[in-house]
Design a protein around this motif. Structure first.
Motif, PDB file in Angstrom:
ATOM      1  N   TYR A   1     -44.368 -46.154 -32.499  1.00  0.00           N
ATOM      2  CA  TYR A   1     -45.804 -45.971 -31.927  1.00  0.00           C
ATOM      3  C   TYR A   1     -47.091 -46.249 -31.980  1.00  0.00           C
ATOM      4  O   TYR A   1     -48.223 -46.703 -32.358  1.00  0.00           O
ATOM      5  CB  TYR A   1     -46.573 -44.484 -32.344  1.00  0.00           C
ATOM      6  CG  TYR A   1     -47.180 -43.347 -32.269  1.00  0.00           C
ATOM      7  CD1 TYR A   1     -48.062 -43.277 -33.651  1.00  0.00           C
ATOM      8  CD2 TYR A   1     -48.093 -43.605 -31.206  1.00  0.00           C
ATOM      9  CE1 TYR A   1     -50.018 -42.690 -33.412  1.00  0.00           C
ATOM     10  CE2 TYR A   1     -49.423 -43.110 -30.835  1.00  0.00           C
ATOM     11  CZ  TYR A   1     -49.878 -43.211 -32.329  1.00  0.00           C
ATOM     12  OH  TYR A   1     -51.598 -42.926 -31.441  1.00  0.00           O
TER      13      TYR A   1
ATOM     14  N   ASP B   1     -46.741 -49.345 -30.576  1.00  0.00           N
ATOM     15  CA  ASP B   1     -47.166 -49.177 -28.896  1.00  0.00           C
ATOM     16  C   ASP B   1     -48.489 -49.052 -28.520  1.00  0.00           C
ATOM     17  O   ASP B   1     -49.060 -49.136 -27.425  1.00  0.00           O
ATOM     18  CB  ASP B   1     -45.976 -48.138 -28.280  1.00  0.00           C
ATOM     19  CG  ASP B   1     -46.963 -47.458 -27.161  1.00  0.00           C
ATOM     20  OD1 ASP B   1     -47.064 -46.661 -26.516  1.00  0.00           O
ATOM     21  OD2 ASP B   1     -46.765 -48.953 -25.644  1.00  0.00           O
ATOM     22  N   ALA B   2     -49.535 -48.216 -30.072  1.00  0.00           N
ATOM     23  CA  ALA B   2     -50.800 -47.824 -29.627  1.00  0.00           C
ATOM     24  C   ALA B   2     -51.803 -49.148 -30.226  1.00  0.00           C
ATOM     25  O   ALA B   2     -53.105 -49.231 -29.435  1.00  0.00           O
ATOM     26  CB  ALA B   2     -50.759 -46.752 -31.017  1.00  0.00           C
TER      27      ALA B   2
ATOM     28  N   ARG C   1     -54.187 -50.636 -26.753  1.00  0.00           N
ATOM     29  CA  ARG C   1     -55.638 -50.352 -27.475  1.00  0.00           C
ATOM     30  C   ARG C   1     -56.151 -52.259 -26.393  1.00  0.00           C
ATOM     31  O   ARG C   1     -57.504 -52.213 -26.491  1.00  0.00           O
ATOM     32  CB  ARG C   1     -55.922 -50.469 -28.465  1.00  0.00           C
ATOM     33  CG  ARG C   1     -57.417 -50.802 -29.109  1.00  0.00           C
ATOM     34  CD  ARG C   1     -57.491 -51.856 -30.670  1.00  0.00           C
ATOM     35  NE  ARG C   1     -56.786 -52.575 -31.093  1.00  0.00           N
ATOM     36  CZ  ARG C   1     -56.678 -53.530 -32.272  1.00  0.00           C
ATOM     37  NH1 ARG C   1     -56.826 -52.758 -32.989  1.00  0.00           N
ATOM     38  NH2 ARG C   1     -55.715 -54.350 -32.510  1.00  0.00           N
TER      39      ARG C   1
ATOM     40  N   ASP D   1     -54.866 -45.292 -21.792  1.00  0.00           N
ATOM     41  CA  ASP D   1     -55.744 -43.865 -22.526  1.00  0.00           C
ATOM     42  C   ASP D   1     -54.473 -43.218 -22.410  1.00  0.00           C
ATOM     43  O   ASP D   1     -54.247 -42.803 -23.604  1.00  0.00           O
ATOM     44  CB  ASP D   1     -56.304 -43.466 -21.929  1.00  0.00           C
ATOM     45  CG  ASP D   1     -57.806 -44.053 -22.429  1.00  0.00           C
ATOM     46  OD1 ASP D   1     -59.135 -44.229 -21.591  1.00  0.00           O
ATOM     47  OD2 ASP D   1     -57.824 -45.537 -23.457  1.00  0.00           O
TER      48      ASP D   1
ATOM     49  N   ARG E   1     -51.272 -44.208 -22.750  1.00  0.00           N
ATOM     50  CA  ARG E   1     -50.624 -44.004 -23.350  1.00  0.00           C
ATOM     51  C   ARG E   1     -50.476 -43.526 -25.180  1.00  0.00           C
ATOM     52  O   ARG E   1     -49.489 -43.159 -25.617  1.00  0.00           O
ATOM     53  CB  ARG E   1     -49.980 -45.885 -23.244  1.00  0.00           C
ATOM     54  CG  ARG E   1     -49.424 -46.440 -22.563  1.00  0.00           C
ATOM     55  CD  ARG E   1     -49.240 -47.892 -22.446  1.00  0.00           C
ATOM     56  NE  ARG E   1     -48.861 -48.607 -23.151  1.00  0.00           N
ATOM     57  CZ  ARG E   1     -48.606 -49.446 -23.873  1.00  0.00           C
ATOM     58  NH1 ARG E   1     -49.441 -50.489 -22.558  1.00  0.00           N
ATOM     59  NH2 ARG E   1     -48.132 -50.741 -24.414  1.00  0.00           N
ATOM     60  N   LEU E   2     -51.645 -44.065 -25.060  1.00  0.00           N
ATOM     61  CA  LEU E   2     -52.015 -43.091 -26.766  1.00  0.00           C
ATOM     62  C   LEU E   2     -52.236 -41.755 -26.889  1.00  0.00           C
ATOM     63  O   LEU E   2     -51.461 -41.336 -27.892  1.00  0.00           O
ATOM     64  CB  LEU E   2     -53.762 -43.919 -27.390  1.00  0.00           C
ATOM     65  CG  LEU E   2     -53.943 -45.565 -26.910  1.00  0.00           C
ATOM     66  CD1 LEU E   2     -55.275 -45.716 -26.714  1.00  0.00           C
ATOM     67  CD2 LEU E   2     -53.770 -45.881 -28.417  1.00  0.00           C
TER      68      LEU E   2
ATOM     69  N   GLY F   1     -48.455 -41.126 -27.087  1.00  0.00           N
ATOM     70  CA  GLY F   1     -47.924 -41.294 -28.302  1.00  0.00           C
ATOM     71  C   GLY F   1     -48.476 -40.335 -29.497  1.00  0.00           C
ATOM     72  O   GLY F   1     -47.914 -39.723 -30.502  1.00  0.00           O
ATOM     73  N   VAL F   2     -49.795 -40.024 -29.199  1.00  0.00           N
ATOM     74  CA  VAL F   2     -50.538 -38.493 -30.204  1.00  0.00           C
ATOM     75  C   VAL F   2     -49.164 -37.975 -29.986  1.00  0.00           C
ATOM     76  O   VAL F   2     -49.171 -36.984 -30.897  1.00  0.00           O
ATOM     77  CB  VAL F   2     -51.385 -38.425 -30.071  1.00  0.00           C
ATOM     78  CG1 VAL F   2     -51.877 -36.782 -31.217  1.00  0.00           C
ATOM     79  CG2 VAL F   2     -52.442 -39.543 -30.239  1.00  0.00           C
TER      80      VAL F   2
END
Length: 417
Positions: free
Chosen positions: A40, A43-44, A48, A168, A170-171, A174-175
């Motif tokens: 993650y 990927d983050a 970004r 955004d 994807r982030l 992931g969270v």
């Protein structure tokens, strides 16, 4: 039925095997979640970088268009210096997007169309610049009247918004996955702990029963009393040690989280120094203030005895003093005052409140007083029925209805009294 030595050995061996399997499951789950967390994180970072590349590509096109318009209107060659720089920047960011976007048919189609749009837009701007140099103003005006350039810009903005939204998303996903993994870890740990406790309790029961039966011929009552007192004392000491270890561990966790957030804040500050774009520097400065608001809670938890609640008067006072110091360096004429009642609030809610206060105060400093002279006031009052009122107010110009948000727009969702 008496418990034989062989039965006790078999029972204890089986219990230890079950406990070992439970412990192995917990350790394996921790390793798996660690790998997922690393995935993650990677990927983050990619999401970004993709978002940054899209935003900077959009900014480069806007800069180029503004420089082109300045040259067309004035005929002054000085406007073409930022135009050429922005054109080169746009080409670099487009190449970066081609590298960062995940491979898929949609991404390939998006990049192909976006490349075509940007090439067409710069071809049009190059053509108008060449015509202006040849003093063919009527031809330049004819090109403008076709509105082709505006249509290309609008279409490019649609693609930019789509890329930013997908980054955004994807982030966000992931969270959400990390939260689900955390809940799974808690469940597995709880089940494993239950199994281990049951196994240990069963083994202890078997040992105690076997010992009692061995000693019943000598002095059953006295032996049982001595064992009982010893076990109670041992368990009391173990519980006290376990409690102390848990408190030390929790304090260490808050300390490490605070240090990690401080490291992230330093990295953001270093990144800000490497940027020339004022808007990007402002955005990173706001991000650094948000990180400080969160880290300050963990510092308070680390330095206090309680971990479930935060003293808002101490927390917000420290946060506002930090904001006053950092923002005065940007807006010298605005003063910040505050009046905060002593209130205890849950840790998670305190973090959210600190971020909200940071957003409101930052927006008031930057946009409430165009002439950079004024006052921002923060009040937190304790009300009846375990309620409180937070007020962030100023005497500035306010925000016109329907006007677009200034700056990053992150704090524009909260209304300011």
């Amino acid at each position: 039925m008496p418990l034989s030595s062989r039965s006790l050995v078999r029972f204890t061996s089986a219990a230890l095997l079950i406990g070992f399997l439970a412990l192995t499951a917990i350790v394996a789950m921790n390793f798996w979640l660690g790998e997922r967390a690393q995935s993650y994180f990677d990927d983050a970072l990619a999401a970004r970088d993709t978002r940054i590349a899209a935003v900077e590509l959009r900014n480069a096109m806007q800069t180029a268009e503004a420089s082109q318009r300045g040259f067309i209107i004035t005929g002054n060659e000085i406007y073409l210096a930022p135009y050429q720089s922005a054109k080169a920047q746009a080409e670099r960011r487009l190449l970066a997007l081609e590298t960062l976007l995940p491979a898929s048919s949609d991404s390939d189609a998006t990049l192909q169309r976006l490349s075509t749009i940007i090439a067409s837009k710069f071809d049009e701007m190059d053509q108008t610049v060449a015509l202006k140099r040849s003093q063919r103003d009527e031809d330049v005006l004819a090109i403008f009247r076709t509105n082709k350039g505006k249509a290309l810009t609008d279409e490019a903005n649609v693609f930019f918004s789509g890329i930013i939204v997908r980054a955004d998303d994807r982030l966000t996903s992931g969270v959400a996955e990390q939260r689900a993994n955390t809940a799974l870890l808690r469940l597995v740990s709880a089940i494993g702990a239950f199994v281990i406790v049951a196994v240990v309790s069963g083994a202890a029961f078997g040992v105690a029963r076997y010992t009692k039966e061995l000693r019943v011929t000598r002095d059953e009552v006295n032996t049982l009393n001595r064992n009982l007192e010893q076990r109670v004392a041992t368990r009391t000491i173990d519980l006290a040690h376990a409690r102390d270890r848990a408190e030390v561990l929790l304090s260490e966790v808050n300390h490490r989280v605070a240090n990690s957030l401080a490291l992230v804040s330093s990295l953001v500050k270093l990144q800000s120094k490497a940027l020339d774009d004022p808007a990007a520097k402002d955005a990173l400065a706001e991000t650094q203030d948000r990180i400080f608001a969160i880290s300050l809670v963990h510092k308070r938890l680390y330095g206090s005895g309680g971990v479930r609640s935060v003293a808002l008067d101490e927390y917000l006072s420290g946060l506002l003093d930090h904001l006053r110091t950092s923002l005065r360096g940007q807006v010298h004429g605005v003063n910040l005052t505050y009046d905060i009642d002593p209130i205890e609030l849950e840790t998670d809610t305190s973090i959210n409140l600190g971020v909200v206060v940071t957003e409101l105060v930052t927006n008031a400093f930057k946009y409430a007083y165009p002439d950079a002279v004024g006052e921002v006031r923060v009040h937190l009052r304790k009300l009846a029925d375990e309620q409180a009122e937070l007020v962030v107010e100023d005497d500035g110009v306010g925000r016109a209805e329907g006007a677009p948000a200034k700056g990053t727009g992150v704090g524009s969702g909260s209304s300011m009294p």
